[in-house]
Each structure stands twice: as structure tokens, then as C-alpha cells.
Design an enzyme around this catalytic site. Structure first.
Site, PDB file in Angstrom:
ATOM      1  N   CYS A  26       0.806  -1.222   0.000  1.00 37.30           N
ATOM      2  CA  CYS A  26       0.000   0.000   0.000  1.00 37.30           C
ATOM      3  C   CYS A  26       0.836   1.268   0.000  1.00 37.30           C
ATOM      4  O   CYS A  26       0.302   2.362  -0.127  1.00 37.30           O
ATOM      5  CB  CYS A  26      -0.953   0.001   1.204  1.00 37.30           C
TER       6      CYS A  26
ATOM      7  N   LYS B 148       0.315   3.522  -3.061  1.00 35.61           N
ATOM      8  CA  LYS B 148      -0.874   4.341  -3.294  1.00 35.61           C
ATOM      9  C   LYS B 148      -0.499   5.789  -3.552  1.00 35.61           C
ATOM     10  O   LYS B 148       0.477   6.315  -3.002  1.00 35.61           O
ATOM     11  CB  LYS B 148      -1.800   4.270  -2.066  1.00 35.61           C
TER      12      LYS B 148
ATOM     13  N   ASP C 281     -15.259   6.565   1.820  1.00 38.30           N
ATOM     14  CA  ASP C 281     -15.381   5.364   2.655  1.00 38.30           C
ATOM     15  C   ASP C 281     -14.566   4.239   2.037  1.00 38.30           C
ATOM     16  O   ASP C 281     -13.847   4.433   1.050  1.00 38.30           O
ATOM     17  CB  ASP C 281     -16.855   4.983   2.811  1.00 38.30           C
TER      18      ASP C 281
ATOM     19  N   HIS D 228      -8.895 -10.472 -14.849  1.00 44.09           N
ATOM     20  CA  HIS D 228      -8.306  -9.908 -16.062  1.00 44.09           C
ATOM     21  C   HIS D 228      -6.807  -9.792 -15.863  1.00 44.09           C
ATOM     22  O   HIS D 228      -6.338  -9.506 -14.752  1.00 44.09           O
ATOM     23  CB  HIS D 228      -8.902  -8.533 -16.363  1.00 44.09           C
ATOM     24  N   SER D 229      -6.050 -10.018 -16.937  1.00 44.26           N
ATOM     25  CA  SER D 229      -4.594  -9.978 -16.843  1.00 44.26           C
ATOM     26  C   SER D 229      -4.008  -9.182 -18.001  1.00 44.26           C
ATOM     27  O   SER D 229      -4.567  -9.149 -19.101  1.00 44.26           O
ATOM     28  CB  SER D 229      -4.018 -11.401 -16.848  1.00 44.26           C
TER      29      SER D 229
END
Length: 348
Positions: free
Chosen positions: A19, A22, A52, A142-143
Site C-alpha cells: 500500500c 498508493k 469510505d 483480467h490480466s
């Protein structure tokens, strides 16, 4: 017969990990500044305008569909473990809303030709094992061929429209409970520098692969009002989102915040992620209180698959902590409270 592909460290193939990849909150806000986030649809109970954890669509009076997606680059080098962490993190937003996961879709971007197909299969297998353990099998996905390894999920869940744990429901007089210790971003930075001990690595993996299952059980429980999961924006970033959403003042008692001891020791030596500084720059206008640079780094440390931040009545706190403990979250602690006032986070 072609020579086998080299087996590089997964983390060496990415500019960041978990993360910590991000976009900083202020950068994201600027990018989205000219886009309509609040869509005004009667049955779309939570959209991007709410800040949220997931979108919520009301199917009928008793059922709401909760939808979210999360994906990132490797935070560890073992492919199966990377898949487990990414899947746990993606499912966390469903639990943070108090919903029950039902199924997932995989998001896969891999540098074909740089890593072996066996490595990619191991990543997918790790994610599948977590999704199935959560009762939300991966039904497709999906790739693409990508410059860096990327893996994550679209996670879907269901819950009662009136019992979901929305950020906006935090109430003055509540206490705040954090489900997992902080320090995952610091651990990931130490791992990238090859200074993370085996015991610290085990602690990191155990935390990041522990599903936030308490959220589902807490939904609709008497005295439990709101929840969010602490991930890439750090504790102060996600607490500020709750403060804005509910229109309240949030007080964090810094001495009460659980932090992995190993992460604290690394922080004392200057180990941190670039994201912690970006997070602080994005949230500092909403934060008051005396903080050292190290405390800023810890409270803004990007958490991959971090813990739930729960807002509940004081008399419900012991029951909430018991729910966390029964779900394996023995590090959950009361870290602050909610009071009336303009949206702000105060650190004491």
C-alpha cells in the site's frame, strides 16, 4: 529448449511495495478535483464522494451489495506470500464495511519474460487460498503484460443496508479501537534494504495475512457505530477520513497506539518509507499536537493489510475487543476517542 528465466527478487522489480504504492491523498484529491464523486443515485448508498472503504448499492430493503478493489506491487519476495497478502488486503475493505465477502475477481499485471510462469502461478495460488478461506472464491479476472508485477482483487460482499459500518457514523462519546499494530511499511522498507530479521519477517507476514473478519461480526452489534481499515494513508490519514465523514473531532493517544517493537527499533534508526512523508504532507493541515519526526513517520506509516479502526460506545469496548481476540487479533487496543467539534485529528 529455452533456458529457464532468472528468478529475481519480486520486490526488486517494483519501485515501491504494498500500500506504499498508493497515490498520496493530496495528489489523488487534485487528480479527482474536476470529477463528480457524489453521484446522487438513490440506491447508491456509498459512492466516491463519501471517502469510505467501498461502494455500496442497495439491492432491496434487507440486502446491499458492497464492492471494492485493491491491488499493488510486491511487498515480499515469496510469490505465494505476496498473493496471500494482496488478497487479504483487498478483502479488508469488505470487512471494514461490516459486510460478508461472497466472491472476487483477480487483477493481474505481470512482466512476462522477466519472471517465470511458475512464479505467477504461485502468486495466483496464494491469492486463491485466502479468498477461499474468506468464503469468497475467485470467479474470474483480467490480466495484462505489465512493467511491474501487480496483483489484487475486486472483492464483493453483502450486508444489511442499515447495519453497515460507515465512516460517517462515528459518534461523539465513542472510543476508538485499532485492530493491528502499526509498522508494516517500516518493516517493508527494512526488507527492501535486507535488514529485516527472520522473526520480524514472520511477524510482518502473520499480520498482513490475518483477515479482518471481526468487521462482519461487529456489523449491527449494539454500540458499534463505524469502522475503517488503516492501510496506505496511515493511521492519521484514515482517522482524518473518519473525522471528515462523521463531522467529528478524533483524539489519538499516541502512547496507546500499538506498534511492532521491531518496527519502532528500525524507525529509531531512520528506516521509513517515502509514503510516510507524503502522507504527512497530505494530512498535516488536519492534525494538531506535538509530534516528533519519528512519531509522524509511525502514525503516517502506510499499512499494507492493516487493522480495523472501530468507533464504538465505551460500554461496548470490552465486547469489541473480545471479538477481535476470538478472531486472532490479540493486539487490538483502545487508542483514542471521538468528541464533538470541527473535523480534526488531535494527537495527545
Amino acid at each position: 529448449m529455452a533456458d529457464p528465466l532468472p528468478d529475481p527478487r519480486l520486490t526488486s522489480l517494483a519501485h515501491g511495495g504494498g500500500c506504499g504504492c498508493k497515490l498520496a491523498p493530496n495528489v489523488l484529491a487534485d487528480i479527482l478535483s474536476e470529477m463528480p464523486l457524489a453521484l446522487g443515485h438513490a440506491d447508491l448508498l456509498v459512492d466516491a464522494g463519501k471517502s469510505d472503504d467501498a461502494a455500496v448499492y442497495r439491492v432491496n430493503k434487507t440486502t446491499a451489495l458492497v464492492a471494492t478493489t485493491d491491488f499493488f506491487t510486491p511487498i515480499v519476495d515469496d510469490p505465494h506470500t505476496f498473493g496471500r497478502i494482496a488478497a487479504t488486503n483487498a478483502l479488508s475493505d469488505v470487512f471494514a464495511m461490516g459486510a460478508k465477502p461472497i466472491f472476487c475477481l483477480a487483477i493481474v499485471g505481470m512482466p512476462i519474460g522477466k519472471i517465470a510462469n511458475e512464479t505467477i502461478r504461485a502468486i495466483l495460488a496464494g491469492g486463491r487460498s485466502v479468498a477461499e478461506a474468506a468464503g469468497a472464491p475467485i470467479a474470474g479476472g483480467h490480466s495484462i503484460d505489465a512493467a511491474e508485477p501487480i496483483y489484487g482483487l475486486v472483492a464483493l460482499g453483502i450486508g444489511h443496508p442499515d447495519k453497515l459500518l460507515l465512516n460517517s457514523n462515528a459518534q461523539a462519546g465513542d472510543v476508538l479501537i485499532l485492530g493491528k499494530p502499526l509498522g508494516i511499511g517500516i518493516y517493508s522498507a527494512a526488507l527492501k534494504r535486507e535488514i529485516l530479521s527472520p522473526a520480524e519477517y514472520e511477524e510482518m507476514v502473520a499480520s498482513t495475512t490475518r483477515l479482518n473478519t471481526p468487521g462482519t461480526e461487529l456489523s449491527g452489534m449494539e454500540g458499534v457505530h463505524a469502522a475503517t481499515d488503516v492501510t496506505g494513508f496511515g493511521l492519521l490519514g484514515h482517522a482524518s477520513e473518519m473525522a471528515r465523514g462523521a463531522g467529528v473531532n478524533i483524539i489519538i493517544e499516541k502512547a496507546a497506539v500499538p506498534v511492532f517493537e521491531g518496527a519502532r527499533a528500525h524507525a529509531e534508526k531512520g528506516v521509513k518509507t517515502g509514503a510516510s512523508g507524503r502522507n504527512w504532507e497530505s494530512v498535516s493541515h488536519m492534525v494538531s499536537g506535538a509530534l516528533t519526526d519519528m512519531e509522524k513517520d509511525i502514525l503516517c506509516d502506510p499499512q499494507t493489510s492493516g487493522g480495523l479502526l472501530v468507533s464504538c460506545r465505551p460500554e461496548s469496548a470490552e465486547v469489541v475487543l473480545d471479538v477481535f481476540a476470538r478472531n486472532g487479533h490479540t493486539g487490538a487496543k483502545i487508542i483514542g476517542r471521538v468528541v464533538s467539534g470541527a473535523p480534526e485529528v488531535k494527537v495527545e
